[in-house]
Design a protein around this motif. Structure first.
Motif, PDB file in Angstrom:
ATOM      1  N   CYS A 104      36.228  49.582  44.589  1.00 18.41           N
ATOM      2  CA  CYS A 104      35.333  48.976  43.604  1.00 18.41           C
ATOM      3  C   CYS A 104      36.090  48.459  42.391  1.00 18.41           C
ATOM      4  CB  CYS A 104      34.278  49.984  43.153  1.00 18.41           C
ATOM      5  SG  CYS A 104      33.048  50.367  44.402  1.00 18.41           S
ATOM      6  N   GLU A 105      37.160  49.139  42.003  1.00 19.95           N
ATOM      7  CA  GLU A 105      37.943  48.723  40.849  1.00 19.95           C
ATOM      8  C   GLU A 105      38.706  47.423  41.114  1.00 19.95           C
ATOM      9  OE1 GLU A 105      40.410  51.965  39.651  1.00 19.95           O
ATOM     10  OE2 GLU A 105      38.703  53.204  39.075  1.00 19.95           O
ATOM     11  N   GLN A 106      38.981  47.115  42.369  1.00 11.61           N
ATOM     12  CA  GLN A 106      39.766  45.929  42.711  1.00 11.61           C
ATOM     13  C   GLN A 106      38.913  44.752  43.153  1.00 11.61           C
ATOM     14  OE1 GLN A 106      43.223  46.602  45.159  1.00 11.61           O
ATOM     15  NE2 GLN A 106      43.304  48.730  44.551  1.00 11.61           N
ATOM     16  N   ALA A 107      37.613  44.933  43.316  1.00 10.33           N
ATOM     17  CA  ALA A 107      36.777  43.871  43.860  1.00 10.33           C
ATOM     18  C   ALA A 107      35.447  43.801  43.128  1.00 10.33           C
ATOM     19  CB  ALA A 107      36.539  44.117  45.341  1.00 10.33           C
ATOM     20  N   GLY A 108      34.858  42.614  43.131  1.00 10.60           N
ATOM     21  CA  GLY A 108      33.561  42.426  42.497  1.00 10.60           C
ATOM     22  C   GLY A 108      32.410  42.856  43.381  1.00 10.60           C
ATOM     23  N   SER A 109      32.572  42.745  44.684  1.00 11.33           N
ATOM     24  CA  SER A 109      31.526  43.168  45.613  1.00 11.33           C
ATOM     25  C   SER A 109      32.168  43.723  46.874  1.00 11.33           C
ATOM     26  CB  SER A 109      30.605  42.006  45.957  1.00 11.33           C
ATOM     27  OG  SER A 109      31.299  41.026  46.692  1.00 11.33           O
ATOM     28  N   MET A 110      31.389  44.478  47.626  1.00 12.45           N
ATOM     29  CA  MET A 110      31.909  45.125  48.824  1.00 12.45           C
ATOM     30  C   MET A 110      30.795  45.197  49.855  1.00 12.45           C
ATOM     31  SD  MET A 110      33.237  49.060  49.176  1.00 12.45           S
ATOM     32  CE  MET A 110      33.867  48.956  47.534  1.00 12.45           C
ATOM     33  N   GLN A 111      31.151  45.047  51.113  1.00 15.75           N
ATOM     34  CA  GLN A 111      30.205  45.220  52.211  1.00 15.75           C
ATOM     35  C   GLN A 111      30.449  46.589  52.822  1.00 15.75           C
ATOM     36  OE1 GLN A 111      27.754  42.917  53.092  1.00 15.75           O
ATOM     37  NE2 GLN A 111      28.442  42.043  51.157  1.00 15.75           N
ATOM     38  N   LEU A 112      29.365  47.332  53.066  1.00 15.38           N
ATOM     39  CA  LEU A 112      29.493  48.663  53.639  1.00 15.38           C
ATOM     40  C   LEU A 112      28.514  48.792  54.794  1.00 15.38           C
ATOM     41  CD1 LEU A 112      30.227  51.894  51.989  1.00 15.38           C
ATOM     42  CD2 LEU A 112      28.138  51.862  53.337  1.00 15.38           C
ATOM     43  N   TRP A 113      29.010  49.286  55.921  1.00 13.77           N
ATOM     44  CA  TRP A 113      28.189  49.504  57.106  1.00 13.77           C
ATOM     45  C   TRP A 113      28.242  50.969  57.476  1.00 13.77           C
ATOM     46  CZ3 TRP A 113      31.582  45.485  56.547  1.00 13.77           C
ATOM     47  CH2 TRP A 113      31.047  44.204  56.599  1.00 13.77           C
ATOM     48  N   LEU A 137      32.092  52.109  57.197  1.00 14.56           N
ATOM     49  CA  LEU A 137      33.175  51.131  57.110  1.00 14.56           C
ATOM     50  C   LEU A 137      32.896  50.236  55.920  1.00 14.56           C
ATOM     51  CD1 LEU A 137      35.569  49.411  58.252  1.00 14.56           C
ATOM     52  CD2 LEU A 137      33.836  48.168  59.560  1.00 14.56           C
ATOM     53  N   ALA A 138      33.878  50.035  55.062  1.00 13.02           N
ATOM     54  CA  ALA A 138      33.736  49.165  53.894  1.00 13.02           C
ATOM     55  C   ALA A 138      34.823  48.097  53.924  1.00 13.02           C
ATOM     56  CB  ALA A 138      33.836  49.968  52.606  1.00 13.02           C
ATOM     57  N   LEU A 139      34.449  46.862  53.600  1.00  7.98           N
ATOM     58  CA  LEU A 139      35.388  45.738  53.521  1.00  7.98           C
ATOM     59  C   LEU A 139      35.172  44.993  52.214  1.00  7.98           C
ATOM     60  CD1 LEU A 139      35.107  44.169  57.082  1.00  7.98           C
ATOM     61  CD2 LEU A 139      36.995  45.531  56.184  1.00  7.98           C
ATOM     62  N   THR A 140      36.268  44.543  51.632  1.00 11.71           N
ATOM     63  CA  THR A 140      36.209  43.731  50.428  1.00 11.71           C
ATOM     64  C   THR A 140      37.494  42.923  50.303  1.00 11.71           C
ATOM     65  OG1 THR A 140      35.725  43.752  48.053  1.00 11.71           O
ATOM     66  CG2 THR A 140      37.192  45.468  48.876  1.00 11.71           C
ATOM     67  N   ILE A 141      37.473  41.949  49.433  1.00 11.51           N
ATOM     68  CA  ILE A 141      38.679  41.189  49.083  1.00 11.51           C
ATOM     69  C   ILE A 141      38.919  41.442  47.601  1.00 11.51           C
ATOM     70  CG2 ILE A 141      39.705  38.897  48.819  1.00 11.51           C
ATOM     71  CD1 ILE A 141      38.012  38.018  51.210  1.00 11.51           C
ATOM     72  N   GLY A 142      40.142  41.813  47.256  1.00 11.43           N
ATOM     73  CA  GLY A 142      40.429  42.115  45.867  1.00 11.43           C
ATOM     74  C   GLY A 142      41.907  42.018  45.574  1.00 11.43           C
ATOM     75  N   GLN A 143      42.239  42.288  44.315  1.00 10.27           N
ATOM     76  CA  GLN A 143      43.643  42.289  43.898  1.00 10.27           C
ATOM     77  C   GLN A 143      43.834  43.336  42.820  1.00 10.27           C
ATOM     78  OE1 GLN A 143      42.697  38.108  41.848  1.00 10.27           O
ATOM     79  NE2 GLN A 143      44.834  38.427  42.123  1.00 10.27           N
ATOM     80  N   GLY A 144      44.957  44.006  42.889  1.00  7.38           N
ATOM     81  CA  GLY A 144      45.259  45.063  41.940  1.00  7.38           C
ATOM     82  C   GLY A 144      45.546  44.562  40.538  1.00  7.38           C
ATOM     83  N   ASP A 145      45.997  43.314  40.427  1.00  9.96           N
ATOM     84  CA  ASP A 145      46.327  42.704  39.141  1.00  9.96           C
ATOM     85  C   ASP A 145      46.185  41.193  39.300  1.00  9.96           C
ATOM     86  OD1 ASP A 145      47.526  43.230  36.387  1.00  9.96           O
ATOM     87  OD2 ASP A 145      48.851  41.663  37.165  1.00  9.96           O
ATOM     88  N   LYS A 146      45.920  40.479  38.225  1.00 11.75           N
ATOM     89  CA  LYS A 146      45.714  39.028  38.305  1.00 11.75           C
ATOM     90  C   LYS A 146      46.931  38.290  38.841  1.00 11.75           C
ATOM     91  CE  LYS A 146      42.222  38.847  34.748  1.00 11.75           C
ATOM     92  NZ  LYS A 146      41.783  38.326  33.471  1.00 11.75           N
ATOM     93  N   GLU A 147      48.101  38.868  38.701  1.00 10.72           N
ATOM     94  CA  GLU A 147      49.325  38.219  39.176  1.00 10.72           C
ATOM     95  C   GLU A 147      49.638  38.553  40.633  1.00 10.72           C
ATOM     96  OE1 GLU A 147      52.526  38.891  36.475  1.00 10.72           O
ATOM     97  OE2 GLU A 147      51.385  38.195  34.756  1.00 10.72           O
ATOM     98  N   LEU A 148      48.909  39.479  41.216  1.00  9.85           N
ATOM     99  CA  LEU A 148      49.124  39.858  42.608  1.00  9.85           C
ATOM    100  C   LEU A 148      48.242  39.024  43.530  1.00  9.85           C
ATOM    101  CD1 LEU A 148      49.217  43.739  42.195  1.00  9.85           C
ATOM    102  CD2 LEU A 148      51.151  42.191  42.519  1.00  9.85           C
ATOM    103  N   PRO A 149      48.638  38.857  44.795  1.00  5.95           N
ATOM    104  CA  PRO A 149      47.824  38.080  45.724  1.00  5.95           C
ATOM    105  C   PRO A 149      46.533  38.809  46.094  1.00  5.95           C
ATOM    106  CG  PRO A 149      49.640  39.104  46.903  1.00  5.95           C
ATOM    107  CD  PRO A 149      49.853  39.372  45.428  1.00  5.95           C
ATOM    108  N   LEU A 150      45.554  38.037  46.547  1.00  4.00           N
ATOM    109  CA  LEU A 150      44.327  38.636  47.075  1.00  4.00           C
ATOM    110  C   LEU A 150      44.640  39.363  48.369  1.00  4.00           C
ATOM    111  CD1 LEU A 150      41.811  35.723  46.516  1.00  4.00           C
ATOM    112  CD2 LEU A 150      41.870  37.885  45.299  1.00  4.00           C
TER     113      LEU A 150
END
Length: 61
Positions: free
Chosen positions: A9-18, A27-40
């Motif tokens: 949750c800290e790395q992503a704005g939304s998450m899908q959970l099944w 099972l949870a999936l999300t797209i996020g980044q640890g820092d603005k300079e790091l890749p998604l």
């Protein structure tokens, strides 16, 4: 929220959970980044359903 959901949750704005009731897992999936300079990154987590505090949805589903 318990780990690893809190970290996701800290790395992503939304998450899908099944919920996978036949396996008593979630099972949870999300797209996020640890820092603005790091890749998604595609982030995934799996855990036991009993460890996830669930509340009923507002629409009753």
């Amino acid at each position: 929220m318990p780990e690893p959901i809190n970290s996701l949750c800290e790395q992503a704005g939304s998450m899908q959970l099944w919920l996978l009731p036949e396996a008593d897992r979630w099972l949870a999936l999300t797209i996020g980044q640890g820092d603005k300079e790091l890749p998604l990154e595609l982030l995934a987590a799996v855990g036991e359903s009993r460890a996830l505090p669930l509340t009923p949805a507002a629409d009753g589903s």
